[in-house]
Design a protein around this motif. Structure first.
Motif, PDB file in Angstrom:
ATOM      1  N   ILE A 156      42.374  -6.795   0.940  1.00  0.00           N
ATOM      2  CA  ILE A 156      41.193  -7.083   1.752  1.00  0.00           C
ATOM      3  C   ILE A 156      40.566  -8.405   1.332  1.00  0.00           C
ATOM      4  CG2 ILE A 156      38.816  -6.308   2.217  1.00  0.00           C
ATOM      5  CD1 ILE A 156      39.961  -3.408   2.078  1.00  0.00           C
ATOM      6  N   GLN A 157      40.544  -8.661   0.023  1.00  0.00           N
ATOM      7  CA  GLN A 157      39.998  -9.931  -0.471  1.00  0.00           C
ATOM      8  C   GLN A 157      40.825 -11.104   0.037  1.00  0.00           C
ATOM      9  OE1 GLN A 157      37.173 -10.556  -2.566  1.00  0.00           O
ATOM     10  NE2 GLN A 157      37.629 -12.625  -1.865  1.00  0.00           N
ATOM     11  N   ARG A 158      42.156 -10.961  -0.015  1.00  0.00           N
ATOM     12  CA  ARG A 158      43.030 -12.046   0.448  1.00  0.00           C
ATOM     13  C   ARG A 158      42.927 -12.240   1.963  1.00  0.00           C
ATOM     14  NH1 ARG A 158      46.659  -9.427  -3.056  1.00  0.00           N
ATOM     15  NH2 ARG A 158      47.729  -8.487  -1.247  1.00  0.00           N
ATOM     16  N   ASP A 159      42.865 -11.150   2.696  1.00  0.00           N
ATOM     17  CA  ASP A 159      42.897 -11.230   4.164  1.00  0.00           C
ATOM     18  C   ASP A 159      41.582 -11.703   4.762  1.00  0.00           C
ATOM     19  OD1 ASP A 159      45.511 -10.404   4.249  1.00  0.00           O
ATOM     20  OD2 ASP A 159      45.061  -8.321   4.780  1.00  0.00           O
ATOM     21  N   TYR A 160      40.467 -11.201   4.228  1.00  0.00           N
ATOM     22  CA  TYR A 160      39.173 -11.410   4.895  1.00  0.00           C
ATOM     23  C   TYR A 160      38.141 -12.131   4.032  1.00  0.00           C
ATOM     24  CZ  TYR A 160      41.411  -7.776   7.673  1.00  0.00           C
ATOM     25  OH  TYR A 160      42.314  -7.044   8.410  1.00  0.00           O
ATOM     26  N   GLY A 161      38.468 -12.373   2.761  1.00  0.00           N
ATOM     27  CA  GLY A 161      37.544 -13.094   1.902  1.00  0.00           C
ATOM     28  C   GLY A 161      36.305 -12.317   1.521  1.00  0.00           C
ATOM     29  N   VAL A 162      36.386 -10.991   1.505  1.00  0.00           N
ATOM     30  CA  VAL A 162      35.256 -10.156   1.117  1.00  0.00           C
ATOM     31  C   VAL A 162      35.714  -9.173   0.040  1.00  0.00           C
ATOM     32  CG1 VAL A 162      34.141 -10.337   3.368  1.00  0.00           C
ATOM     33  CG2 VAL A 162      35.706  -8.431   2.915  1.00  0.00           C
ATOM     34  N   THR A 163      34.760  -8.649  -0.710  1.00  0.00           N
ATOM     35  CA  THR A 163      35.071  -7.691  -1.767  1.00  0.00           C
ATOM     36  C   THR A 163      34.749  -6.280  -1.287  1.00  0.00           C
ATOM     37  OG1 THR A 163      34.579  -9.317  -3.487  1.00  0.00           O
ATOM     38  CG2 THR A 163      34.609  -6.990  -4.140  1.00  0.00           C
ATOM     39  N   ALA A 164      35.767  -5.458  -1.176  1.00  0.00           N
ATOM     40  CA  ALA A 164      35.583  -4.064  -0.794  1.00  0.00           C
ATOM     41  C   ALA A 164      35.105  -3.262  -2.000  1.00  0.00           C
ATOM     42  CB  ALA A 164      36.884  -3.488  -0.253  1.00  0.00           C
TER      43      ALA A 164
END
Length: 442
Positions: A156-164
């Motif tokens: 998710i961090q790589r794909d969308y630049g956010v921290t889940a």
């Protein structure tokens, strides 16, 4: 018209007890009579068609929208109201094989841009759509699914630049996510809304931009002419330079031959409870406003709405008959109580069903129709159409206006879906898949 499911699945019966319709005033629109000329004709008045009409009207294009029933009749008016990432089910590995890593990254950017598009539209027009939830939460149905969350967090961090955010099982109840789950991961992109409030506002604003919208006006056939296309309806004809097909899972098999068997409609069912009291919420341990879904293959999706009614949905069903509907009715209640046992006596006030569309490519198709210059289509949102269908309409308007490049448009969206085998009987391909999924989901 010929359809994939029984005729009643495309009539008013599945939405006789539709909750969303009680929250907005009915829309009164004319039926097309006679001949009319327009720059662009849009077939289907759901998220895709209304978004296209809004963006085209904003650019000064003469646009006419027609719907076989009425606006929001299809999935737009009966979905769960999850404005979230998605629109396809394709994995990163499959995207890399299909079009390379750069295009995979662009695809994920487009998913986020779709959510941002709806967010900005709502904010710019100061709309009240019963918005809630900070992102979307995935709940682990099995312990082994929770073990995969750290790797998913990295993706998710790589794909969308956010921290889940990951929650362990002991933390669920204290975060208001009490139920039969083994962990959670929340992606902070997306929100819940009332889909009919959003779509109704989209329709009205499109009309202020000049869009003409007709109800009870099915497109029977599209005929090429020397000047463009004639679209025949029961009581008239629309002559246009360009057209957009925006009927998604409610497309007929015979209106436009190119669409035939390129999508697979899949049934989805939803229930909505009476308002759940604070005491009842505490007893179950679910006090969260997060929109959520579980990690089953045949997933459940659910959320506590701002008025404390609880929405709960699931996939499944191969027929629309009295017997099959009763089986679905029993199963959705069984599954609801299985996940939230403290609410076993909570009354179900509303219940309905609808069709979502899958493509063999596992991605939406948003592009020009081969062999039909000036003809476009957007479909196959895989049950996540609030954001992606809205984005599809915007992209299709860009194509009509020759403005491609203003927003992410990955090659995966341009990959023409191949036809499913078995023609009108292709839904029966789901039978062994459903059977296997039910055993895996135990």
């Amino acid at each position: 018209m010929r359809y994939v499911y029984e005729t009643d699945a495309y009539g008013p019966d599945p939405i006789r007890d539709l909750y969303w319709s009680t929250t907005v005033p009915p829309v009164s629109l004319p039926t097309l009579h006679g001949s009319q000329k327009t720059d662009v004709a849009v077939i289907g008045a759901g998220f895709t068609g209304l978004s296209a009409a809004y963006h085209l009207g904003q650019a000064g294009v003469d646009v006419t929208v027609m719907d076989a029933q009425h606006p929001m009749f299809g999935a737009t008016g009966r979905n769960g109201g999850f404005c979230c990432l998605g629109g396809g089910t394709i994995s990163n590995a499959s995207l890399d094989r299909l079009c390379g890593s750069d295009q995979r990254q662009l695809y994920r950017q487009a998913e986020k841009a779709a959510v941002d598009l709806v967010d900005q539209f709502i904010s710019n027009h100061d709309l009240d759509v019963d918005r809630h939830s900070v992102g979307e939460t995935l709940l682990a149905h099995k312990p082994k699914h929770a073990q995969d969350f750290p790797a998913l967090q990295d993706e998710i961090q790589r794909d969308y630049g956010v921290t889940a955010e990951i929650l362990e099982k002991p933390e669920l109840r204290q975060n208001g996510l009490g139920g039969a789950f083994h962990g959670a991961i929340t992606t902070p992109i997306g929100f819940g809304l009332n889909p009919q409030k959003y779509a109704s506002e989209l329709l009205q604003i499109a009309q202020t931009k000049g869009a003409k919208i007709y109800a009870n006006t099915p497109a029977l056939r599209i005929v090429p002419t020397t000047l463009g296309y004639d679209i025949a309806t029961p009581n008239g004809t629309i002559s246009c330079n360009k057209f957009i097909i925006a009927t998604n899972g409610y497309s007929s098999e015979d209106m436009f031959p190119w669409m035939r068997a390129r999508f697979l409609p899949v049934q989805s069912s939803v229930i909505v409870t009476r308002p759940i009291t604070n005491q009842e919420q505490t007893a179950q341990g679910w006090t969260s406003a997060q929109m959520a879904y579980d990690s089953r293959f045949l997933l459940h999706y659910f959320r506590m709405m701002p008025n404390n009614r609880f929405l709960f949905g699931m996939r499944g069903g191969l027929h629309y008959t009295k017997r099959s509907n009763e089986l679905i009715r029993q199963k959705i209640r069984h599954d609801f109580v299985g996940l939230f046992p403290a609410w076993r006596d909570v009354t179900i006030d509303y219940e309905w069903s609808g069709l979502v569309a899958l493509n063999r490519s596992e991605t939406p198709y948003i592009g020009e129709i081969p062999g039909y210059a000036g003809g476009y289509a957007g479909f196959g949102y895989h049950g996540n159409g609030v954001a992606m269908a809205s984005y599809s309409g915007a992209l299709l308007s860009d194509m009509v206006l020759d403005r491609i490049g203003t927003r992410p448009y990955p090659k995966a969206f341009q990959h023409i879906p191949t036809q499913f085998p078995l023609g009108r009987f292709r839904r029966y391909m789901l039978a062994p898949i459903y059977a296997l999924a039910q055993s895996v989901d135990l």
